[in-house]
Design a protein around this motif. Structure first.
Motif, mmCIF file in Angstrom:
data_model
loop_
_atom_site.group_PDB
_atom_site.id
_atom_site.type_symbol
_atom_site.label_atom_id
_atom_site.label_comp_id
_atom_site.label_asym_id
_atom_site.label_seq_id
_atom_site.Cartn_x
_atom_site.Cartn_y
_atom_site.Cartn_z
ATOM 1 N N THR B 33 47.593 53.090 33.834
ATOM 2 C CA THR B 33 46.201 53.520 33.972
ATOM 3 C C THR B 33 45.776 53.654 35.432
ATOM 4 O OG1 THR B 33 45.454 51.239 33.958
ATOM 5 C CG2 THR B 33 45.553 52.350 31.824
ATOM 6 N N GLY B 34 46.558 53.071 36.327
ATOM 7 C CA GLY B 34 46.205 53.108 37.749
ATOM 8 C C GLY B 34 45.073 52.172 38.126
ATOM 9 N N THR B 35 44.639 51.323 37.200
ATOM 10 C CA THR B 35 43.523 50.424 37.493
ATOM 11 C C THR B 35 44.045 49.086 38.010
ATOM 12 O OG1 THR B 35 43.576 49.725 35.207
ATOM 13 C CG2 THR B 35 41.947 51.382 35.790
ATOM 14 N N ASP B 36 43.175 48.368 38.732
ATOM 15 C CA ASP B 36 43.565 47.026 39.173
ATOM 16 C C ASP B 36 42.519 45.996 38.781
ATOM 17 O OD1 ASP B 36 41.886 46.361 41.939
ATOM 18 O OD2 ASP B 36 42.210 48.517 41.605
ATOM 19 N N THR B 37 43.013 44.813 38.440
ATOM 20 C CA THR B 37 42.121 43.691 38.140
ATOM 21 C C THR B 37 42.601 42.506 38.967
ATOM 22 O OG1 THR B 37 43.564 43.248 36.271
ATOM 23 C CG2 THR B 37 41.436 44.200 35.761
ATOM 24 N N THR B 38 41.675 41.602 39.278
ATOM 25 C CA THR B 38 42.060 40.415 40.043
ATOM 26 C C THR B 38 41.876 39.184 39.169
ATOM 27 O OG1 THR B 38 41.364 41.425 42.114
ATOM 28 C CG2 THR B 38 41.551 39.027 42.090
ATOM 29 N N ILE B 39 42.886 38.321 39.159
ATOM 30 C CA ILE B 39 42.692 37.044 38.476
ATOM 31 C C ILE B 39 42.798 35.925 39.491
ATOM 32 C CG2 ILE B 39 43.422 37.776 36.169
ATOM 33 C CD1 ILE B 39 46.168 36.579 36.752
ATOM 34 N N GLU B 40 42.034 34.893 39.259
ATOM 35 C CA GLU B 40 42.040 33.746 40.152
ATOM 36 C C GLU B 40 43.150 32.801 39.717
ATOM 37 O OE1 GLU B 40 38.174 31.983 40.436
ATOM 38 O OE2 GLU B 40 38.842 30.616 42.019
ATOM 39 N N ASN B 41 43.748 32.098 40.673
ATOM 40 C CA ASN B 41 44.787 31.118 40.343
ATOM 41 C C ASN B 41 44.167 29.729 40.352
ATOM 42 O OD1 ASN B 41 47.015 29.528 40.070
ATOM 43 N ND2 ASN B 41 47.907 30.023 42.074
ATOM 44 N N PRO B 42 43.864 29.178 39.189
ATOM 45 C CA PRO B 42 43.168 27.880 39.166
ATOM 46 C C PRO B 42 44.031 26.750 39.686
ATOM 47 C CG PRO B 42 43.802 28.557 36.936
ATOM 48 C CD PRO B 42 44.180 29.674 37.846
ATOM 49 N N ALA B 43 45.350 26.970 39.738
ATOM 50 C CA ALA B 43 46.255 25.891 40.151
ATOM 51 C C ALA B 43 46.589 25.947 41.632
ATOM 52 C CB ALA B 43 47.543 25.961 39.333
ATOM 53 N N ALA B 44 45.996 26.900 42.380
ATOM 54 C CA ALA B 44 46.419 27.138 43.767
ATOM 55 C C ALA B 44 46.461 25.879 44.622
ATOM 56 C CB ALA B 44 45.501 28.167 44.413
ATOM 57 N N SER B 45 45.471 25.007 44.455
ATOM 58 C CA SER B 45 45.453 23.818 45.313
ATOM 59 C C SER B 45 45.877 22.573 44.547
ATOM 60 C CB SER B 45 44.051 23.629 45.887
ATOM 61 O OG SER B 45 43.133 23.560 44.820
ATOM 62 N N GLY B 46 46.508 22.765 43.392
ATOM 63 C CA GLY B 46 46.935 21.632 42.574
ATOM 64 C C GLY B 46 48.050 20.832 43.221
ATOM 65 N N ALA B 47 48.381 19.719 42.584
ATOM 66 C CA ALA B 47 49.340 18.790 43.183
ATOM 67 C C ALA B 47 50.783 19.178 42.918
ATOM 68 C CB ALA B 47 49.089 17.384 42.669
ATOM 69 N N GLY B 48 51.110 19.589 41.725
ATOM 70 C CA GLY B 48 52.515 19.857 41.451
ATOM 71 C C GLY B 48 52.693 20.916 40.399
ATOM 72 N N GLY B 49 53.872 21.502 40.379
ATOM 73 C CA GLY B 49 54.181 22.494 39.348
ATOM 74 C C GLY B 49 53.366 23.770 39.481
ATOM 75 N N VAL B 50 52.857 24.044 40.709
ATOM 76 C CA VAL B 50 52.013 25.229 40.875
ATOM 77 C C VAL B 50 52.781 26.511 40.571
ATOM 78 C CG1 VAL B 50 50.338 24.251 42.457
ATOM 79 C CG2 VAL B 50 52.425 25.227 43.372
ATOM 80 N N GLY B 51 54.054 26.542 40.946
ATOM 81 C CA GLY B 51 54.847 27.752 40.749
ATOM 82 C C GLY B 51 55.030 28.086 39.275
ATOM 83 N N THR B 52 55.420 27.088 38.476
ATOM 84 C CA THR B 52 55.665 27.361 37.060
ATOM 85 C C THR B 52 54.358 27.671 36.337
ATOM 86 O OG1 THR B 52 55.593 24.991 36.630
ATOM 87 C CG2 THR B 52 57.756 25.960 36.946
ATOM 88 N N LYS B 53 53.276 27.055 36.785
ATOM 89 C CA LYS B 53 51.992 27.361 36.159
ATOM 90 C C LYS B 53 51.588 28.797 36.452
ATOM 91 C CE LYS B 53 50.094 23.277 37.320
ATOM 92 N NZ LYS B 53 49.055 22.290 37.568
ATOM 93 N N ALA B 54 51.851 29.233 37.668
ATOM 94 C CA ALA B 54 51.521 30.613 38.040
ATOM 95 C C ALA B 54 52.316 31.600 37.183
ATOM 96 C CB ALA B 54 51.802 30.834 39.525
#
Ligand code: SF4
Ligand code: SF4
Lengths: 283, 111
Positions: B33-54
């Motif tokens: 569709t050529g459209t873009d949406t932005t999602i926030e990463n709620p885990a960005a400043s979390g303590a652990g496992g941020v990568g797998t959560k992302a």
């Protein structure tokens, strides 16, 4: 009586103070030395012996792939990111798991069971008839140091005099070691960096409501900053160990500097007595 | 095909964030569709496992391709298992620029 030995940062000689104190007190009483620095235990190097070692386990999820329909609920639930649910499988990252058990309860299909996974070891040795040495070792890459520290403390529970060597710093493992102790010895050096870390350690002991006293190690004689800080906070300076080539040489060879030195043995015995006084004053 | 680009702020004009799991936002561009949406990463400043959560967050949005600076070991394992292609962009540049470079076939595939 539980005496914790802590320091705001590594390399202050905290372990040496704990070891010399344990050695001196064990001349007259049974003493347990508990090494709670589970990421880098070193007391067994001062007191070599033949330990009995057992595994420390944490429980982790095991997913029944026959039952699981990859709904994703467990992965959404796990706040540590230890589970990732894909279209056709669930990935489990054991080093990220905090063993909270939540995923087992959240799974609508009861597809998750618990299984034991070793995260470290607990060792016990008897260097001499009055001294028991207990230490924990966290496996490399593991995060649950609190679990191994808990195993060490459980093993020493009920012993009449326990000296706990905590990890350096003021992080979670330090809190886990200090919690429940009667008194805390804070080891510091007479440098400005030492003072900053000492301040943090003093406030941690304060928060945990544990009376504390300070040991200045490798003192070059100009400790006025540390002393005035202690006066201000009304924390006694229990002992000062000078920077001394003889001491350094002994330690370099892995020998406790009070061993075979009656004068230092007496000083460490006095340190123990001072700790007892401090603990009682707070009752 | 949906492509997620790690981003410092919402929208195609914001700068690309180098870290995968710690990215504050993911800009998802849909090539159909050529459209873009932005999602926030709620885990960005979390303590652990941020990568797998992302990874899970992106999979739940149907992402099939990722553009980022670097990916940790656990996240890499999850992305690989999920069959998500990962392309590397390690310069100062906007999300839009990175996506354009990817479309031209000029970004190296790292997973
Ligand atoms: S919650 Fe249960 S059924 Fe759903 S993905 Fe996890 S293990 Fe499978
Ligand atoms: S036990 Fe807790 S931390 Fe471990 S995977 Fe399950 S939810 Fe995550």
């Amino acid at each position: 009586m539980k005496i914790a030995v802590a320091s705001g940062k590594g390399g202050t000689g905290k372990s040496t103070v704990a070891a010399n104190l344990a050695l001196a007190l064990s001349r007259d009483h049974p003493v347990t030395l508990a090494d709670c620095d589970v990421e880098e235990p070193n007391q067994h190097l001062f007191f070599p012996g033949d330990p009995q070692t057992e595994q420390v386990y944490s429980s982790v999820p095991e997913i029944d792939t026959e039952v699981c329909n990859y709904c994703g609920k467990c992965g959404e639930f796990c706040q540590y990111g230890a589970l990732a649910v894909l279209k056709d499988r669930v990935l489990f990252f054991p080093e990220l798991c905090h063993s909270c058990g939540g995923c087992m309860h959240i799974c609508p299909l009861y597809a998750i069971d618990e299984k034991d996974r070793s995260i470290g070891t607990l060792s016990v040795s008897k260097p001499h008839h009055n001294l028991r040495l207990v230490w924990g070792t966290l496996n490399a890459g593991e995060v649950l140091s609190g679990k191994v520290i808990g195993a060490v403390k459980e093993e020493t529970d009920g012993d009449s005099c326990v000296i706990l060597d905590s990890a350096p710093g003021t992080s979670c493992p330090v809190v886990a070691a200090l919690d429940g102790c009667d008194v805390c010895i804070l080891v510091t050096e007479s440098t400005p960096f030492g003072l900053h870390d000492l301040e943090l350690a003093v406030s941690l002991a304060g928060i945990l409501n544990i009376p504390s006293g300070v040991v200045i190690n490798r003192s070059d004689g100009s400790d006025e900053q540390v002393r005035s800080f202690c006066r201000e906070k009304e924390i006694p300076v229990l002992m000062t160990i000078p920077f001394d080539r003889g001491i350094a040489a002994k330690q370099g060879r892995g020998i406790l500097f009070s061993a075979g030195d009656p004068e230092w043995q007496e000083k460490f015995r006095t340190l123990g007595l001072e700790c007892m006084k401090l603990a009682e004053w707070s009752l | 095909m949906k492509t997620a680009i790690t981003s410092k702020n919402p929208g195609k004009d914001s700068l690309v964030e180098m870290r995968f799991g710690r990215a504050p936002y993911y800009v998802i561009i849909d090539s159909d569709t050529g459209t873009d949406t932005t999602i926030e990463n709620p885990a960005a400043s979390g303590a652990g496992g941020v990568g797998t959560k992302a990874v899970q967050l992106l999979l739940s949005h149907g992402v099939g391709t990722v553009i980022t600076g670097q990916v940790g070991d656990n996240a890499a394992r999850a992305l690989e298992a999920a069959g998500v292609g990962v392309f590397e962009f390690r310069e100062e540049g906007t999300v839009g620029q990175a996506y354009a470079r990817h479309i031209e076939g000029n970004l190296p595939r790292i997973l």
